[in-house]
Design a protein around this motif. Structure first.
Motif, short mmCIF file in Angstrom:
data_model
loop_
_atom_site.label_atom_id
_atom_site.label_comp_id
_atom_site.label_asym_id
_atom_site.label_seq_id
_atom_site.Cartn_x
_atom_site.Cartn_y
_atom_site.Cartn_z
N MET A 103 0.68 -1.14 0.02
CA MET A 103 -0.04 0.04 0.19
C MET A 103 0.81 1.36 0.08
O MET A 103 1.85 1.43 0.77
CB MET A 103 -0.85 0.02 1.42
CG MET A 103 -2.02 0.74 1.22
SD MET A 103 -2.98 0.91 2.67
CE MET A 103 -4.27 -0.21 2.09
N TYR A 127 -7.70 -2.07 6.08
CA TYR A 127 -7.68 -3.20 5.21
C TYR A 127 -7.90 -4.36 6.03
O TYR A 127 -7.42 -4.78 6.81
CB TYR A 127 -6.48 -3.36 4.35
CG TYR A 127 -6.59 -4.64 3.61
CD1 TYR A 127 -7.25 -4.76 2.55
CD2 TYR A 127 -5.59 -5.69 4.27
CE1 TYR A 127 -7.36 -5.97 1.86
CE2 TYR A 127 -5.74 -6.68 3.39
CZ TYR A 127 -6.55 -6.99 2.40
OH TYR A 127 -6.71 -8.30 1.64
N GLU A 128 -9.15 -4.87 5.79
CA GLU A 128 -9.47 -6.35 6.42
C GLU A 128 -10.54 -6.99 5.46
O GLU A 128 -11.75 -6.55 5.31
CB GLU A 128 -10.35 -5.73 7.55
CG GLU A 128 -10.48 -7.11 8.73
CD GLU A 128 -10.88 -6.64 10.11
OE1 GLU A 128 -11.53 -7.53 10.79
OE2 GLU A 128 -10.16 -5.65 10.84
N VAL A 139 -11.65 -2.21 2.09
CA VAL A 139 -10.27 -1.26 2.26
C VAL A 139 -10.91 -0.02 2.34
O VAL A 139 -11.91 0.73 1.75
CB VAL A 139 -9.43 -1.36 1.00
CG1 VAL A 139 -8.85 -2.70 0.86
CG2 VAL A 139 -10.21 -1.21 -0.23
N CYS A 188 -6.63 3.41 -5.43
CA CYS A 188 -6.13 2.02 -4.54
C CYS A 188 -6.08 0.94 -5.48
O CYS A 188 -6.79 0.80 -6.34
CB CYS A 188 -7.46 1.75 -3.41
SG CYS A 188 -7.29 0.08 -2.61
N ALA A 217 -5.26 -3.36 -5.92
CA ALA A 217 -5.11 -4.57 -5.15
C ALA A 217 -4.38 -5.51 -6.17
O ALA A 217 -4.95 -5.68 -7.50
CB ALA A 217 -6.49 -5.15 -4.77
N GLY A 246 -7.44 -2.38 10.50
CA GLY A 246 -8.51 -2.89 9.93
C GLY A 246 -9.71 -2.06 10.52
O GLY A 246 -9.47 -1.06 11.28
#
Length: 187
Positions: A1, A13-14, A18, A35, A37, A138
């Protein structure tokens, strides 16, 4: 990140959630935030634009109040002082300790807080551990570090959250830690 490592930028983040919270935004924070991923199969990207309206664009009925706000915000008044250089030449020290959280029911929010010095050390890093291992930040685990104040909120506690929580502050001269117990019950 990739994000600016600053107490005003709080990433989360969990699982599939996000987020990036920006606290106390300023005009220079305006822009496009992305963002990304990535895994071995590819990547997903999303972006959002943020526009910040400067305080000077706000209207006030009291011109003296606006002058005082501008005076406080004038960064040219803040010069680096010798005492500041001396102050950051010390290893971290917790001046208040974490308190045990032993009477919580599952589902309640646990709140740990302490104070650490030096407060003006830009190299000071704060890390939270559970049973000696770094916690994952998170939406349930929310750390805060702001001008010597450190806190960790654990939202919606569950039995797996029970353990020993440690806050470790580190700079180039050493580290200090404070620990407390979290113990929840179902009743």
């Amino acid at each position: 990140m990739n994000y600016i490592d600053c107490h005003r930028f709080r990433p989360a983040y969990e699982f599939d959630y996000v987020a990036l919270d920006l606290l106390s935004v300023y005009p220079e924070d305006a822009g496009i935030y992305t963002c990304r991923a990535t895994n071995r199969l590819g990547q997903a990207v999303t972006s959002a634009a943020i526009r910040v309206i400067a305080k000077k664009d706000h209207y006030t009925e009291h011109p003296q109040t606006m002058e005082q706000i501008q005076y406080i915000e004038d960064s040219s008044r803040y010069q680096r002082k010798e005492w500041l250089d001396e102050m950051v030449q010390i290893k971290p020290k917790f001046v208040s300790q974490l308190k045990h959280q032993e009477n919580l029911r599952e589902g309640q929010t646990a709140h740990f807080e302490a104070k650490v010095e030096p407060v003006t050390d830009v190299n000071l890093r704060v890390e939270w551990l559970k049973d000696g291992k770094p916690i994952t930040v998170g939406h349930r685990h929310r750390p805060l570090h702001d001008f010597g104040y450190v806190a960790l909120d654990i939202v919606g506690t569950i039995a797996e959250d029970n353990g020993i929580y440690t806050c470790r502050a580190t700079n180039g001269l050493g580290y200090d830690e404070t620990s407390a117990i979290l113990k929840t019950s179902r009743e």
